[in-house]
Design a protein around this motif. Structure first.
Motif, mmCIF file in Angstrom:
data_model
loop_
_atom_site.group_PDB
_atom_site.id
_atom_site.type_symbol
_atom_site.label_atom_id
_atom_site.label_comp_id
_atom_site.label_asym_id
_atom_site.label_seq_id
_atom_site.Cartn_x
_atom_site.Cartn_y
_atom_site.Cartn_z
ATOM 1 N N ALA A 126 0.843 -1.197 0.000
ATOM 2 C CA ALA A 126 0.000 0.000 0.000
ATOM 3 C C ALA A 126 0.870 1.235 0.000
ATOM 4 O O ALA A 126 1.799 1.370 0.794
ATOM 5 N N GLY A 127 0.598 2.138 -0.936
ATOM 6 C CA GLY A 127 1.312 3.395 -0.998
ATOM 7 C C GLY A 127 2.664 3.343 -1.658
ATOM 8 O O GLY A 127 3.391 4.338 -1.643
ATOM 9 N N GLU A 128 3.053 2.194 -2.241
ATOM 10 C CA GLU A 128 4.364 2.081 -2.865
ATOM 11 C C GLU A 128 4.238 1.640 -4.315
ATOM 12 O O GLU A 128 3.346 0.881 -4.669
ATOM 13 N N ILE A 129 5.166 2.123 -5.126
ATOM 14 C CA ILE A 129 5.235 1.694 -6.519
ATOM 15 C C ILE A 129 6.280 0.590 -6.627
ATOM 16 O O ILE A 129 7.436 0.777 -6.244
ATOM 17 N N ALA A 130 5.882 -0.553 -7.155
ATOM 18 C CA ALA A 130 6.809 -1.674 -7.341
ATOM 19 C C ALA A 130 7.248 -1.717 -8.796
ATOM 20 O O ALA A 130 6.416 -1.828 -9.698
ATOM 21 N N PRO A 131 8.561 -1.643 -9.072
ATOM 22 C CA PRO A 131 9.026 -1.718 -10.463
ATOM 23 C C PRO A 131 9.039 -3.161 -10.962
ATOM 24 O O PRO A 131 9.296 -4.096 -10.204
ATOM 25 N N ALA A 132 8.752 -3.345 -12.231
ATOM 26 C CA ALA A 132 8.790 -4.672 -12.863
ATOM 27 C C ALA A 132 9.508 -4.537 -14.195
ATOM 28 O O ALA A 132 8.997 -3.909 -15.124
ATOM 29 N N ARG A 133 10.700 -5.112 -14.290
ATOM 30 C CA ARG A 133 11.494 -5.056 -15.516
ATOM 31 C C ARG A 133 11.320 -6.387 -16.257
ATOM 32 O O ARG A 133 11.547 -7.468 -15.705
ATOM 33 N N LEU A 134 10.902 -6.293 -17.510
ATOM 34 C CA LEU A 134 10.630 -7.487 -18.320
ATOM 35 C C LEU A 134 11.456 -7.431 -19.593
ATOM 36 O O LEU A 134 11.475 -6.414 -20.301
ATOM 37 N N THR A 135 12.136 -8.549 -19.874
ATOM 38 C CA THR A 135 12.866 -8.696 -21.130
ATOM 39 C C THR A 135 11.964 -9.399 -22.130
ATOM 40 O O THR A 135 11.449 -10.492 -21.858
ATOM 41 N N LEU A 136 11.775 -8.758 -23.286
ATOM 42 C CA LEU A 136 10.852 -9.297 -24.287
ATOM 43 C C LEU A 136 11.604 -9.945 -25.427
ATOM 44 O O LEU A 136 12.750 -9.593 -25.736
ATOM 45 N N SER A 137 10.931 -10.892 -26.041
ATOM 46 C CA SER A 137 11.475 -11.540 -27.232
ATOM 47 C C SER A 137 11.522 -10.551 -28.390
ATOM 48 O O SER A 137 10.926 -9.473 -28.343
ATOM 49 N N GLY A 138 12.204 -10.944 -29.439
ATOM 50 C CA GLY A 138 12.162 -10.158 -30.660
ATOM 51 C C GLY A 138 10.840 -10.342 -31.367
ATOM 52 O O GLY A 138 9.965 -11.093 -30.933
ATOM 53 N N ALA A 139 10.663 -9.651 -32.475
ATOM 54 C CA ALA A 139 9.435 -9.748 -33.260
ATOM 55 C C ALA A 139 9.775 -9.572 -34.726
ATOM 56 O O ALA A 139 10.744 -8.894 -35.085
ATOM 57 N N GLY A 140 9.001 -10.214 -35.556
ATOM 58 C CA GLY A 140 9.090 -10.019 -36.993
ATOM 59 C C GLY A 140 7.772 -9.492 -37.511
ATOM 60 O O GLY A 140 6.835 -9.252 -36.749
ATOM 61 N N ARG A 141 7.700 -9.326 -38.813
ATOM 62 C CA ARG A 141 6.472 -8.820 -39.414
ATOM 63 C C ARG A 141 6.086 -9.699 -40.593
ATOM 64 O O ARG A 141 6.946 -10.271 -41.277
ATOM 65 N N LEU A 142 4.777 -9.784 -40.782
ATOM 66 C CA LEU A 142 4.233 -10.475 -41.943
ATOM 67 C C LEU A 142 3.444 -9.476 -42.765
ATOM 68 O O LEU A 142 2.553 -8.797 -42.245
ATOM 69 N N TYR A 143 3.786 -9.392 -44.052
ATOM 70 C CA TYR A 143 2.985 -8.602 -44.985
ATOM 71 C C TYR A 143 2.258 -9.587 -45.884
ATOM 72 O O TYR A 143 2.882 -10.352 -46.635
ATOM 73 N N LEU A 144 0.948 -9.572 -45.787
ATOM 74 C CA LEU A 144 0.107 -10.514 -46.524
ATOM 75 C C LEU A 144 -0.704 -9.785 -47.575
ATOM 76 O O LEU A 144 -1.330 -8.759 -47.302
ATOM 77 N N GLY A 145 -0.697 -10.306 -48.780
ATOM 78 C CA GLY A 145 -1.547 -9.812 -49.844
ATOM 79 C C GLY A 145 -2.549 -10.880 -50.242
ATOM 80 O O GLY A 145 -2.185 -12.038 -50.433
ATOM 81 N N VAL A 146 -3.829 -10.518 -50.335
ATOM 82 C CA VAL A 146 -4.889 -11.455 -50.704
ATOM 83 C C VAL A 146 -5.558 -10.945 -51.964
ATOM 84 O O VAL A 146 -6.006 -9.794 -52.028
ATOM 85 N N ARG A 147 -5.613 -11.801 -52.961
ATOM 86 C CA ARG A 147 -6.253 -11.457 -54.225
ATOM 87 C C ARG A 147 -7.334 -12.493 -54.535
ATOM 88 O O ARG A 147 -7.357 -13.574 -53.951
ATOM 89 N N GLU A 148 -8.214 -12.127 -55.444
ATOM 90 C CA GLU A 148 -9.261 -13.040 -55.868
ATOM 91 C C GLU A 148 -8.975 -13.487 -57.287
ATOM 92 O O GLU A 148 -8.759 -12.669 -58.174
ATOM 93 N N GLY A 149 -8.980 -14.798 -57.500
ATOM 94 C CA GLY A 149 -8.682 -15.331 -58.822
ATOM 95 C C GLY A 149 -9.799 -16.217 -59.328
ATOM 96 O O GLY A 149 -10.818 -16.428 -58.670
#
Length: 930
Positions: A413-436
């Motif tokens: 009560a009345g205190e701020i607790a710090p939390a340090r988190l190490t995160l994984s990396g991330a990639g990206r996906l670019y998706l294109g959808v067409r109708e054929g």
């Protein structure tokens, strides 16, 4: 660390004296404020509101309310809080914002510097409420964005609403303000008495919770028995949750409180005495009971109280913290620091930080009645927040990243607790959808190729996120490194387009997919004839989101059916450039207390501006019977479809809330009365409820055998985006031109009202002919030699991902034999799987329809069949009857539809095909075409 007072002391205040008065006045149910003491921390236990909570609410931190910078956990404010106040809405600047905001000029705003709520004025109510006087909007006072549907006072079982007649307002010396609505219960006589009701909404100067007090008086000369006292909550755009109850509230449950978590605000509804509430929940609603089986003698009084707490953020941690404050607790705080694998700081990331309570020895504590605690983060969301004291493991997931380990923190009560988190990396996906393929639109649509995209971990099959929308044929998404299965879909007419792609840390992977339309539904348009947007109080989907997801699910015709409010979304269709793919029809779902037990409501479409106001073109509905509504509809110029929309297991209890209760076997007779009065269609399949569908079909057979011809329909009745997807199920309607951009609405109406040539399905496409007569029509012996054979031709087509194993043929609603196996024996040039079955039917010969068997749901005639097509043993018909073809699958509609496998099994059914066996030109009330 910065400390704040753990339990601020205040002298006896007007608020505290009011709490004591409330305790005395509500003694019957002991629903009142608790004593003014500093309560111990409450995490997921009962909610006991402390009378010191008003002062404690001033301890809220700036960043906990969405401010930018961190500072003292609970900094002292510069002066006394401003009094709460009440005012009338005179223009848009006075109202709250957001797609669910229902406040209009003349409604009442109750607000302080922390929160604001709106109570609508007497007269026609919003959504499913039959009068004003209910709470319709609620928001943080700074953001002023509403995400709640409405809270409607509900008394009795079955539920009865209060019709509020007048409203008064006022304030107190303690700076509180209030709105008081007075009215009575009307409709079906509540156990033979007369009941007057007063509901007061009270807000203090610093409260983040509105106290709702409902008082009842029996003004009759007989006692009132078995009164259940509560509310119906329509949760709007929020996800409703409860401590100790599985996510996605459904069915009966008990909990210390209920909550709705939105994108930027959250709500909690709780009694003030710590007792558990009983509730029945379904999609978008909870029917909440605070006191059960109350009895009131003549002149007797009762009261019940509850609070609506409004949290400043849209996450469960905000809910728990608000209730912790109200319980008298002093919070602590958590401050997150997110770093990459090299320890470098990361920018603000959209995601979810989880706080899991643990025991002192590090083991997980026993299950408790608590919410799963999480904090929403993002570009404008804080990385710090208040939290109840305790020992926690902190994790994070979002923006394609995951915490590589958890952080163990102790919040005091009345205190701020710090939390340090190490995160994984991330990639990206670019998706294109067409109708054929040859079925692609002939017009140039540019990049527009609506699709639903599902992403799965290729190794485990686990979904990486909810399905995503690729409206313009493109999707750019952050994903964790690894191998990902990508599935693009657009409803059951299309084959899945899928591939597996490797996502590299820091890299971008490109994937192009092509959707192919493989199922031939020529001559039919795919319609969802009942769905809702945020304009219905129990739905939280914007008009734009509803429309684009319709396009992504392959729906071509959608009816806007808001509760008691006419709505036309065609302008939105044009703004989204969807005119060539989707036609939106204006409609309304009329829900009257006298419309019939268990029948839910009447859907009317298309509905234009010629319909009389109020409620933007909706017809009169309060205290209207179905017959009265039908007369009004038929008096309008032009033609409209009236569909009996069934109340189902997930429907709000305010559907038909005051209708007389009848035995289940009387349902068909009530249905027959409504159809006889002029209803055109009966909704036999609503959403995913397969058990209710099968019961409704049995009622349909009774209706048809009693010479009440009607069109069966299937609708999603979708109020959200997941779990009740648009178009699952859907109704295919035969029309002259099945292009959505050129749809002749009058032809669609004629198809539903007169031709009755429809297919209802969530996957397979099945059609049927007898000679030259299609489903929905009447095959007469006059068209051939009496006693000569006709061929019942059934065609079953489906995309490869849609399973179809059995064909059942019903004659007069009775299985005519064992199911016919379906094997997809032929593949069409487009790529669909196809079975074609021919069954001889002899008119005017012996045999006839057998009496119904209790266990005879569906079946088909026996016989041998060659590959893809075959002849079956003849069906002999000696009297007028009808034939229906049903297709069932055994493999769920995954990966397109997630959820309970039993709810997503493939099913399809043709409209009835009537047989005129005696050659008089009619069959069971339906006339043959000239």
């Amino acid at each position: 660390m910065t400390r704040s007072p753990e339990c601020p002391r205040t002298p006896g205040s007007p608020a505290r004296r009011a709490a004591r008065r409330a305790l005395r006045s509500a003694r019957l149910f002991a629903l009142a404020l608790a004593s003014a003491t500093c309560a111990p921390p409450v995490q997921g236990g009962s909610v006991v509101v402390s009378s010191g909570a008003v002062e404690r609410l001033g301890m809220l931190c700036r960043w906990g309310r969405g401010g930018a910078e961190q500072g003292d956990l609970c900094p002292r404010d510069g002066g006394a809080a401003q009094p709460a106040r009440v005012r009338r809405i005179t223009g848009p600047a006075d109202a709250l914002s957001g797609p669910l905001a229902a406040g209009r000029p003349g409604d009442y705003v109750l607000e302080n510097d922390e929160i604001a709520v709106v109570v609508d004025q007497p007269g026609p109510g919003a959504g499913l409420a039959e009068s004003g006087g209910n709470l319709v909007d609620a928001a943080d006072a700074r953001a002023r964005r509403d995400e709640l549907g409405q809270i409607v006072t509900r008394l009795g079982a079955p539920p009865r609403q209060v019709i509020y007649r007048d409203i008064t307002t006022g304030g107190g010396e303690d700076g509180a303000a209030w709105i008081e609505a007075r009215g009575e219960v009307r409709g079906r006589d509540p156990a033979g008495g007369a009941l007057s009701v007063t509901t007061r909404y009270t807000l203090g100067p610093r409260d983040r919770a509105v106290m709702i007090t409902t008082s009842l008086r029996n003004d009759g000369d007989r006692p009132l028995e078995a009164l259940d006292l509560g509310d119906v909550v329509h949760w709007g755009a929020t996800e409703h949750v409860a401590p100790g109850v599985a996510a996605g509230l459904r069915g009966e449950h008990e909990a210390p409180y209920l909550a709705g978590v939105g994108a930027g605000v959250a709500y909690a509804l709780a009694p003030v005495d710590g007792a558990a509430v009983r509730a029945r929940s379904g999609e978008g609603f909870s029917d909440v009971t605070f006191a059960r089986q109350a009895a009131l003698p003549p002149g007797g009084r009762a009261a019940y109280q509850r609070i609506l707490a409004i949290a400043p953020r849209g996450d469960s941690l905000a809910v728990e913290t608000e209730l912790f404050f109200l319980g008298g607790g002093a919070p602590g705080g958590v401050a997150l620091e997110l770093v990459d694998g090299r320890g470098g700081p990361l920018p603000l990331l959209a995601g979810k930080a989880t706080l899991t309570p643990i025991a002192e020895d590090g083991a997980a504590p026993p299950p408790a009645a608590a919410l799963d605690l999480w904090l929403r983060t993002g570009d404008s969301a804080p990385l710090s927040a208040e939290a109840p004291p305790g020992l926690y493991l902190v994790g994070f997931e979002g923006s394609g990243r995951r915490a590589l380990g958890s952080a163990r923190i102790r919040i005091r009560a009345g205190e701020i607790a710090p939390a340090r988190l190490t995160l994984s990396g991330a990639g990206r996906l670019y998706l294109g959808v067409r109708e054929g393929g040859a079925s692609a639109p002939a017009v140039d649509l540019g990049p527009l190729a609506p699709a639903k995209v599902s992403l799965f971990d290729a190794a485990t099959g686990k979904a990486l996120s909810p399905p995503r929308l690729a409206l313009m044929g493109e999707l750019d998404v952050a994903l964790p490194p690894g191998r990902v299965r990508v599935v693009a879909s657009r409803g059951p007419e299309y084959a899945l387009a899928e591939a597996t792609v490797d996502i590299a840390d820091g890299g971008t992977s490109r994937l192009d997919l092509t959707l192919e339309r493989v199922v031939d539904t020529s001559g039919y348009i795919a319609c969802d004839l009942r769905q809702h947007t945020a304009r219905s109080a129990d739905a939280g989907v914007s008009s734009a989101a509803r429309l684009v997801w319709n396009a992504a699910e392959g729906v071509e015709c959608a009816v806007a059916s808001e509760h008691n409010l006419a709505s036309d979304l065609q302008r939105d269709v044009a703004a989204l450039r969807l005119e060539t793919r989707l036609r939106a029809l204006p409609g309304v779902e009329l829900t009257s207390g006298r419309s019939g037990a268990g029948l839910g409501s009447l859907s009317v479409f298309p509905l234009g501006s010629e319909a009389a106001a109020p409620r933007e073109g909706a017809l009169r509905w309060v205290d209207e019977t179905a017959s009265e509504i039908l007369r009004e509809v038929r008096a309008l110029p032009g033609e409209r479809v009236v569909q009996v929309s069934r109340q189902h297991g997930g429907g709000s209890p305010l559907h038909g809330s005051w209708a007389p209760q009848v035995a289940p076997d009387q349902g068909p007779s009530l249905l027959a009365q409504i159809v006889g009065d002029g209803a055109d269609a009966v909704e036999v399949w609503t959403g995913r409820d397969a058990a209710a569908r099968d019961r409704a079909l049995e009622e349909l057979w009774v209706l048809l055998r009693a010479s009440h011809p009607v069109t069966p329909t299937a609708t999603s009745d979708s109020h959200g985006l997941r779990g009740a997807e648009a178009g699952y199920p859907r109704t295919y309607v035969a029309v002259a031109d099945d292009d959505p951009g050129r749809l002749d609405v009058a032809d669609l109406v004629a198809g539903l009202r007169r031709r009755r040539d429809v297919v209802i399905t969530n996957g397979p496409f099945v059609t049927m002919r007898l000679g030259d007569t299609r489903q929905g029509g009447v095959a007469s012996a006059r068209r051939g030699s009496r006693g000569g054979p006709l061929s019942l031709s059934i065609r079953v087509e489906r995309a490869p991902w849609v399973d179809a194993r059995e064909l059942h043929v019903l004659v007069g609603g009775v299985a005519s034999g064992a199911p016919i196996p379906l094997e997809g024996a032929r593949t069409t040039p487009a790529g669909a799987l196809l079975d074609e079955i021919a069954i001889p039917v002899v008119l005017g010969a012996g045999g006839g329809r057998r009496p119904p068997r209790p266990d005879a749901r569906a079946g088909a005639a026996p016989g041998d069949r060659g590959p893809g097509q075959g002849a079956r043993g003849a069906i002999s018909v000696a009297e007028d009857t009808f034939v229906v073809a049903i297709v069932r699958g055994r493999r769920p509609l995954e990966p397109v539809l997630p959820g309970d496998p039993g709810e997503i099994l493939p099913f399809a059914m043709t409209a009835p095909l009537w047989i005129d066996a005696d050659g008089d030109g009619r069959s069971l009330g339906r006339a043959a075409a000239p």
